[in-house]
Design a protein around this motif. Structure first.
Motif, PDB file in Angstrom:
ATOM      1  N   LEU A 432     120.694  19.696  59.394  1.00 29.67           N
ATOM      2  CA  LEU A 432     119.311  20.299  60.928  1.00 29.67           C
ATOM      3  C   LEU A 432     119.279  20.416  61.416  1.00 29.67           C
ATOM      4  CD1 LEU A 432     119.139  15.528  59.915  1.00 29.67           C
ATOM      5  CD2 LEU A 432     117.621  17.532  59.476  1.00 29.67           C
ATOM      6  N   ALA A 433     120.474  20.562  62.078  1.00 28.72           N
ATOM      7  CA  ALA A 433     120.923  21.433  63.235  1.00 28.72           C
ATOM      8  C   ALA A 433     121.050  23.023  62.775  1.00 28.72           C
ATOM      9  CB  ALA A 433     122.120  21.548  64.194  1.00 28.72           C
ATOM     10  N   GLU A 434     120.879  23.234  61.963  1.00 29.45           N
ATOM     11  CA  GLU A 434     120.521  24.135  61.553  1.00 29.45           C
ATOM     12  C   GLU A 434     118.914  24.982  61.150  1.00 29.45           C
ATOM     13  OE1 GLU A 434     123.800  24.890  58.604  1.00 29.45           O
ATOM     14  OE2 GLU A 434     125.347  25.594  59.725  1.00 29.45           O
ATOM     15  N   LEU A 435     118.731  23.713  60.459  1.00 26.41           N
ATOM     16  CA  LEU A 435     117.499  23.966  60.090  1.00 26.41           C
ATOM     17  C   LEU A 435     116.748  24.371  61.266  1.00 26.41           C
ATOM     18  CD1 LEU A 435     115.162  23.636  57.859  1.00 26.41           C
ATOM     19  CD2 LEU A 435     114.893  21.191  58.029  1.00 26.41           C
ATOM     20  N   GLU A 436     116.142  23.219  62.125  1.00 25.18           N
ATOM     21  CA  GLU A 436     116.002  23.470  63.618  1.00 25.18           C
ATOM     22  C   GLU A 436     116.227  24.616  64.360  1.00 25.18           C
ATOM     23  OE1 GLU A 436     116.343  19.793  66.067  1.00 25.18           O
ATOM     24  OE2 GLU A 436     117.230  21.392  67.250  1.00 25.18           O
ATOM     25  N   GLN A 437     116.766  25.066  63.923  1.00 26.41           N
ATOM     26  CA  GLN A 437     117.130  26.326  64.693  1.00 26.41           C
ATOM     27  C   GLN A 437     116.417  27.663  63.690  1.00 26.41           C
ATOM     28  OE1 GLN A 437     118.453  26.822  67.228  1.00 26.41           O
ATOM     29  NE2 GLN A 437     117.919  29.610  67.499  1.00 26.41           N
ATOM     30  N   GLN A 438     116.181  27.182  62.671  1.00 31.95           N
ATOM     31  CA  GLN A 438     115.585  28.263  62.024  1.00 31.95           C
ATOM     32  C   GLN A 438     114.352  28.654  61.822  1.00 31.95           C
ATOM     33  OE1 GLN A 438     116.988  27.597  57.768  1.00 31.95           O
ATOM     34  NE2 GLN A 438     119.286  27.740  57.955  1.00 31.95           N
ATOM     35  N   GLU A 439     113.681  26.399  62.470  1.00 32.77           N
ATOM     36  CA  GLU A 439     112.584  27.009  62.203  1.00 32.77           C
ATOM     37  C   GLU A 439     111.803  27.436  63.645  1.00 32.77           C
ATOM     38  OE1 GLU A 439     109.905  26.141  60.647  1.00 32.77           O
ATOM     39  OE2 GLU A 439     111.449  25.904  58.747  1.00 32.77           O
ATOM     40  N   ARG A 440     112.815  27.502  64.589  1.00 34.37           N
ATOM     41  CA  ARG A 440     112.143  28.212  66.605  1.00 34.37           C
ATOM     42  C   ARG A 440     112.557  29.238  65.561  1.00 34.37           C
ATOM     43  NH1 ARG A 440     116.080  24.740  70.008  1.00 34.37           N
ATOM     44  NH2 ARG A 440     115.056  22.544  70.175  1.00 34.37           N
ATOM     45  N   VAL A 441     113.115  29.929  65.137  1.00 37.70           N
ATOM     46  CA  VAL A 441     112.663  31.197  64.446  1.00 37.70           C
ATOM     47  C   VAL A 441     111.788  32.271  63.699  1.00 37.70           C
ATOM     48  CG1 VAL A 441     114.751  33.649  63.661  1.00 37.70           C
ATOM     49  CG2 VAL A 441     115.951  31.947  64.903  1.00 37.70           C
ATOM     50  N   LYS A 442     111.846  31.089  62.432  1.00 41.92           N
ATOM     51  CA  LYS A 442     110.605  31.361  62.801  1.00 41.92           C
ATOM     52  C   LYS A 442     109.035  31.510  62.491  1.00 41.92           C
ATOM     53  CE  LYS A 442     112.391  30.655  57.578  1.00 41.92           C
ATOM     54  NZ  LYS A 442     112.722  29.346  56.549  1.00 41.92           N
ATOM     55  N   THR A 443     108.405  30.136  63.812  1.00 47.06           N
ATOM     56  CA  THR A 443     107.470  29.725  64.259  1.00 47.06           C
ATOM     57  C   THR A 443     107.801  30.111  65.613  1.00 47.06           C
ATOM     58  OG1 THR A 443     108.142  27.739  65.107  1.00 47.06           O
ATOM     59  CG2 THR A 443     107.559  27.648  63.043  1.00 47.06           C
ATOM     60  N   GLY A 444     108.761  30.980  66.410  1.00 49.07           N
ATOM     61  CA  GLY A 444     108.734  30.751  68.212  1.00 49.07           C
ATOM     62  C   GLY A 444     108.837  30.030  68.479  1.00 49.07           C
ATOM     63  N   ILE A 445     108.665  28.307  67.830  1.00 44.75           N
ATOM     64  CA  ILE A 445     108.864  27.638  69.254  1.00 44.75           C
ATOM     65  C   ILE A 445     110.119  27.126  69.784  1.00 44.75           C
ATOM     66  CG2 ILE A 445     107.263  25.320  69.035  1.00 44.75           C
ATOM     67  CD1 ILE A 445     105.372  26.027  66.699  1.00 44.75           C
ATOM     68  N   LYS A 446     110.203  27.609  70.884  1.00 41.25           N
ATOM     69  CA  LYS A 446     111.361  26.882  71.262  1.00 41.25           C
ATOM     70  C   LYS A 446     111.976  25.495  71.148  1.00 41.25           C
ATOM     71  CE  LYS A 446     111.860  31.447  73.878  1.00 41.25           C
ATOM     72  NZ  LYS A 446     112.439  32.337  74.823  1.00 41.25           N
ATOM     73  N   ASN A 447     110.562  25.073  71.948  1.00 35.78           N
ATOM     74  CA  ASN A 447     110.539  23.432  72.021  1.00 35.78           C
ATOM     75  C   ASN A 447     110.214  22.527  70.932  1.00 35.78           C
ATOM     76  OD1 ASN A 447     107.812  23.462  71.858  1.00 35.78           O
ATOM     77  ND2 ASN A 447     107.352  22.429  73.925  1.00 35.78           N
ATOM     78  N   LEU A 448     110.605  23.362  69.123  1.00 38.95           N
ATOM     79  CA  LEU A 448     110.276  22.285  68.342  1.00 38.95           C
ATOM     80  C   LEU A 448     111.591  22.124  67.864  1.00 38.95           C
ATOM     81  CD1 LEU A 448     109.710  24.095  64.838  1.00 38.95           C
ATOM     82  CD2 LEU A 448     111.911  23.298  65.130  1.00 38.95           C
ATOM     83  N   LYS A 449     111.592  20.517  67.264  1.00 40.03           N
ATOM     84  CA  LYS A 449     112.308  20.524  67.168  1.00 40.03           C
ATOM     85  C   LYS A 449     112.791  19.124  65.204  1.00 40.03           C
ATOM     86  CE  LYS A 449     111.237  15.651  69.655  1.00 40.03           C
ATOM     87  NZ  LYS A 449     111.951  15.100  71.077  1.00 40.03           N
ATOM     88  N   ILE A 450     113.934  18.580  65.043  1.00 41.30           N
ATOM     89  CA  ILE A 450     114.188  17.358  63.907  1.00 41.30           C
ATOM     90  C   ILE A 450     114.143  16.261  64.265  1.00 41.30           C
ATOM     91  CG2 ILE A 450     114.912  17.042  62.032  1.00 41.30           C
ATOM     92  CD1 ILE A 450     114.627  20.451  61.131  1.00 41.30           C
ATOM     93  N   GLY A 451     113.189  15.412  64.419  1.00 40.75           N
ATOM     94  CA  GLY A 451     113.996  13.962  64.594  1.00 40.75           C
ATOM     95  C   GLY A 451     113.742  13.033  63.373  1.00 40.75           C
ATOM     96  N   TYR A 452     113.818  11.681  63.851  1.00 44.10           N
ATOM     97  CA  TYR A 452     113.895  10.650  62.535  1.00 44.10           C
ATOM     98  C   TYR A 452     113.286   9.090  63.147  1.00 44.10           C
ATOM     99  CZ  TYR A 452     116.410   6.870  59.333  1.00 44.10           C
ATOM    100  OH  TYR A 452     115.956   5.987  58.695  1.00 44.10           O
ATOM    101  N   ASN A 453     113.113   8.485  62.223  1.00 46.01           N
ATOM    102  CA  ASN A 453     112.883   6.613  62.615  1.00 46.01           C
ATOM    103  C   ASN A 453     112.698   6.220  60.973  1.00 46.01           C
ATOM    104  OD1 ASN A 453     110.045   6.790  61.680  1.00 46.01           O
ATOM    105  ND2 ASN A 453     109.160   7.627  63.190  1.00 46.01           N
ATOM    106  N   ARG A 454     112.492   5.136  60.758  1.00 48.99           N
ATOM    107  CA  ARG A 454     112.644   4.505  59.842  1.00 48.99           C
ATOM    108  C   ARG A 454     111.043   4.617  59.271  1.00 48.99           C
ATOM    109  NH1 ARG A 454     116.599  -0.226  60.897  1.00 48.99           N
ATOM    110  NH2 ARG A 454     117.986   0.511  61.948  1.00 48.99           N
ATOM    111  N   VAL A 455     110.050   4.737  59.740  1.00 47.69           N
ATOM    112  CA  VAL A 455     109.141   4.607  59.278  1.00 47.69           C
ATOM    113  C   VAL A 455     108.636   5.759  58.586  1.00 47.69           C
ATOM    114  CG1 VAL A 455     106.356   4.023  59.527  1.00 47.69           C
ATOM    115  CG2 VAL A 455     108.011   2.858  60.692  1.00 47.69           C
ATOM    116  N   PHE A 456     108.476   7.187  58.960  1.00 43.65           N
ATOM    117  CA  PHE A 456     108.656   8.205  58.885  1.00 43.65           C
ATOM    118  C   PHE A 456     109.746   8.709  58.282  1.00 43.65           C
ATOM    119  CE2 PHE A 456     105.022   7.034  61.277  1.00 43.65           C
ATOM    120  CZ  PHE A 456     104.143   7.108  60.503  1.00 43.65           C
TER     121      PHE A 456
END
Length: 852
Positions: A432-456
């Motif tokens: 997940l940490a690696e995916l988060e970094q990959q998405e930040r590079v792809k989108t250029g959004i530095k504060n993009l983050k991957i989270g989790y909750n029990r509902v979604f």
């Protein structure tokens, strides 16, 4: 039924099919028992008896045990002679519509229990089946369910002979038809042996070596075992027929008297022949040794083959030690094969099988390179099971967990999907940490983050100010917040399922893969069992070589005649338990012209030990071991019968004398000229004249009608004159001498009859009071005088005899004559100290009252 709830109706229906067993009925995390089962089990298991409501308003007795701790409770019930039917839930309660389906998955009985603290892995645990062939013959089949080893044999004789053979093999349960059940039930119940009726019959493959008329017992036995265990049981081997002519038969009584597998004193292994010879390093070797002791060989060729193997191992000193070292690393292959067959093998069992197979090639190489013919033959018989080992090496980890469903059983790399699950479970956060970094590079959004909750579940969160940078064709909106949007991608959704379910699905897949490997192992069971048979035989022969070398035993020779000659023989167990230098060796020589010895001598002098040592040397020789003596030339003995020791059979309600006569009758009825008979003080359980008459009649019958090699000890010195009438009888005695008023036992067997019995000296050694001993000596002098004194014909009411000291004739009254006559008929030498004291007191009272 209408008076009970649906669940109780289900219970009663199952219970009606297993009336003879305690029904362990699974309810959630407990096994529950109801009604009479609950009442009786609560007392036996010492657990709380409670109750529950019935539909009728009545209370139903109940008790229960946790399912994870049930094994100990089940073992206790079975050990006490009961059967236990295990009724499990056979569908998931969460998906069940109505009452959860339940059915009995196994019935555990005294003969089919294979696991538990009371199960000695070093001995076979047989369940038997008996069948009537004709009026004088039975078929007896027996099977060790844990190893799959099955044997069958004829039993010639009556029901008592059959029961004796069942006891000899230590069976706790015997399967029979209805007629035998009626005939045997009382005697079996007294011996705590469970009788089970079986009407079915399993179709078994027959072999040329197994007579057709004994196959019914085998079929009945396998049918019962499969019906109770409810599984295929691929590990049950074809039954091996035991020819009576191929073995030395030893009944249960003789096994006990000779202390072959357990000590009479404390009923444990220590002090027995088995204890002495057991230097085995595997459990399967220990079991085979015990069976060899139970059934020694009576085939000279086979005996000599074992002897030669022992000789080769003794002469190959370093090889012997190397083989033992390698065998120590081999686990119980027979029982591992049994667990695999019954589906109870765990990861550690398969790891033990693999680790054992790793040692087999080096054992085979050691034997192959020995340049010894019989050891090389062993090597040729060893199949290394390389294919079996290969599967286990690939699939099973080095140190599996205890239970299969905990995981950690299957090796990494064995299955790609399992590796993915494991990787996801272990490395999900990293991924997940690696995916988060990959998405930040792809989108250029530095504060993009991957989270989790029990509902979604897992999501990618992007602030609203950066939404225009996101690839909305790839992102799917999941949730809108005040200042951010949460998205999911197909890749994240796929990984989410993998990560969230990785552990559970990984454990489930691992269990499936393990059961597939275990199922695959069933095709290898026969090879594993054959390997186990060879290695266990090697283990026993190594044990013989070790003991023979350490105890300075010699190789006996055999011949086809009847003569038996043992030079300076020693009782192997007594010798081991005492200082070897102090042991007095004794020879025994029986010839065709004189094959019956009448042994006299005082109590405690060693008569019984001498007789037992001869029998033990015969047994040791015929199982293929070296023997404790300077030399031994032996015939091949077909049966050993003993009558040694005196004990009531409380189970059958038989007195000492009755047991003595029954055992004697059994020996005389079944012995042949190739048998060995040991009779110790026959007739001592009755009056002197009765006992002496019986002893003489038996000796004459054995001498004239049977002709078997016989050792016969007695306190009846009158019998020593029989050597004048019975041409093959010789007198020998165990020497003793008097020194400073005390008796010294020399423990040396010498020719001729004993001159004295030294009974009072033995009483002195036992610590009886001096006044009592002095009185006994007086009575003995009177007794011996009365036996030789002339009777005065003109004084019919008086007995005349000579005082030993004065030579003056003495007359006694009629009453005193009665006392002397009573004393003459009394077997004082075989009385207990307490009864002797009581007897002397009674005599004194009679004499005192007459004088008064």
């Amino acid at each position: 039924m209408t008076n009970h709830t649906p669940m109780m109706q289900q219970y009663l229906k199952v219970k009606s099919e297993y009336e003879d067993a305690f029904l362990f009925f699974r309810l959630g995390d407990f096994y529950e028992l109801f009604f009479k089962d609950a009442t009786e089990a609560s007392q036996i298991l010492e657990i709380t008896l409670t109750s529950r409501d019935a539909a009728s308003g009545n209370r139903i007795p109940m008790c229960g045990v946790p399912y994870h701790a049930a094994a100990g409770y089940i073992e206790t019930l079975v050990h006490k002679g009961h059967k236990v039917a295990i009724c499990e839930q056979t569908e998931d309660p969460r998906t069940a519509k109505g009452i959860v389906k339940r059915e009995v998955v196994r019935v555990i009985t005294p003969g089919t229990i294979t696991e538990g603290k009371s199960i000695d892995t070093n001995m076979n645990h047989f369940i038997g089946a008996a069948d009537i062939i004709d009026e004088a013959n039975y078929a007896l089949a027996y099977l060790d369910l844990s190893t799959g080893e099955g044997k069958v044999q004829y039993v010639e004789g009556d029901e008592r002979t059959l029961i004796a053979e069942i006891e000899t093999l230590g069976m706790k349960e015997v399967v029979v038809g209805e007629s035998l059940h009626i005939a045997l039930s009382d005697n079996m119940a007294k011996r705590n042996i469970v009788l089970s009726i079986e009407s079915g019959a399993e179709n078994l493959e027959t072999t040329e070596n197994v007579p057709q008329d004994v196959m019914e017992a085998c079929s009945k036995l396998v049918s019962y075992v499969k019906r109770t265990q409810k599984t295929a049981l691929e590990h049950i081997q074809p039954f091996k027929f035991i020819h009576k002519q191929a073995k030395l038969s030893i009944d249960a009584n003789s096994m006990r008297n000779l202390e072959l597998v357990q000590s009479i004193r404390n009923s444990t292994k220590e002090g027995s022949l088995y204890w002495l010879l057991d230097e085995t390093v595997t459990a399967m070797g220990a079991r085979k040794l015990k069976m060899w002791i139970h059934q020694p060989l009576a085939d000279m060729i086979e005996i000599k083959k074992r002897q030669e193997a022992v000789t080769e191992l003794i002469e190959e000193f370093f090889l012997k030690d190397e083989l033992k070292t390698s065998l120590k690393e081999v686990y119980d292959l027979e029982r591992l094969a049994g667990r695999i067959s019954m589906g109870s093998a765990g990861g550690r069992d398969l790891a033990q099988l693999r680790n054992s197979l790793r040692r087999v090639p080096e054992i085979k190489n050691l034997l192959s390179n020995s340049n010894r013919p019989l050891l090389q033959e062993f090597a040729e018989r060893i199949d290394t099971c390389s294919e079996t080992r290969s599967v286990l090496e690939t699939g099973i980890t080095e140190n599996p967990s205890i239970t299969i469903k905990e995981g950690g059983v299957i090796k990494d790399g064995f299955d790609a999907k399992l590796d993915t699950y494991r990787d996801a479970a272990k490395n999900g956060k990293v991924w997940l940490a690696e995916l988060e970094q990959q998405e930040r590079v792809k989108t250029g959004i530095k504060n993009l983050k991957i989270g989790y909750n029990r509902v979604f579940g897992y999501y990618i969160e992007i602030t609203k100010s950066n939404i225009h940078l996101a690839d909305l064709e790839r992102y799917e909106r999941k949730q809108t917040l005040a200042n951010a949007e949460r998205y999911i991608t197909p890749e994240l959704k796929e990984k989410e399922d993998l990560i969230l379910n990785a552990e559970a699905e990984g454990l489930e897949l691992e269990y499936v893969l393990f059961t597939q490997i275990r199922e695959e192992m069933k095709a290898h069971i026969r090879k594993i069992q054959q390997l186990a048979s060879v290695l266990s035989e090697l283990d026993v022969l190594l044990s013989f070589a070790t003991v023979s070398e350490n105890q300075n035993y010699v190789k006996p020779s055999f011949h086809k005649g009847k003569a038996l000659e043992i030079k300076n023989g020693r009782h192997p167990v007594v010798e081991k338990m005492m200082d070897h230098a102090l042991y007095v060796a004794n020879s025994c020589k029986l010839t065709d012209e004189a094959n019956m010895l009448l042994i006299t001598g005082p109590n405690m002098s060693g008569k019984s030990t001498y007789m037992r040592q001869v029998a033990l040397i015969v047994v040791m020789a015929q199982i293929g071991c070296y023997v404790p003596c300077e030399s031994a030339s032996l015939p091949v003995t077909d049966q050993i019968f003993t009558r040694i020791g005196a004990a009531d059979d409380l189970a059958s309600g038989q007195s000492t004398f009755m047991m003595e006569m029954m055992e004697s009758q059994h020996a005389i009825a079944n012995a042949t000229e190739k048998s060995l008979l040991l009779f110790d003080e026959i007739g001592r359980g009755t009056s002197t004249y009765d006992g002496m008459s019986l002893a003489q009649a038996m000796m004459e019958h054995i001498h004239n009608e049977i002709g078997a090699n016989t050792l016969f000890s007695t306190h009846y010195h009158e019998l020593t004159n029989l050597d004048q009438e019975l041409v093959r009888l010789e007198n020998v005695h165990v020497a003793a001498m008097e020194q400073d008023g005390k008796v010294v036992f020399l423990h040396k067997v010498m020719k001729g009859a004993a001159d004295k019995s030294y009974g009072i000296y033995v009483a002195d050694l036992a610590g009886l009071p001096t006044p009592l001993l002095n009185r006994a000596k007086e009575l003995l002098e009177q007794f011996e005088s009365a036996k030789t004194a002339p009777i005065e014909s003109n004084e019919p009411e008086q007995l005349a005899f000579f005082d030993l000291n004065s030579e003056q004739q003495v007359t006694v009254s009629k009453e005193e004559t009665e006392v002397l006559t009573n004393l003459q008929d009394k077997d004082v030498l075989n009385m207990t100290p307490l009864s002797a004291l009581q007897y002397v007191f009674e005599l004194k009272e009679k004499l005192s009252s007459r004088k008064g």
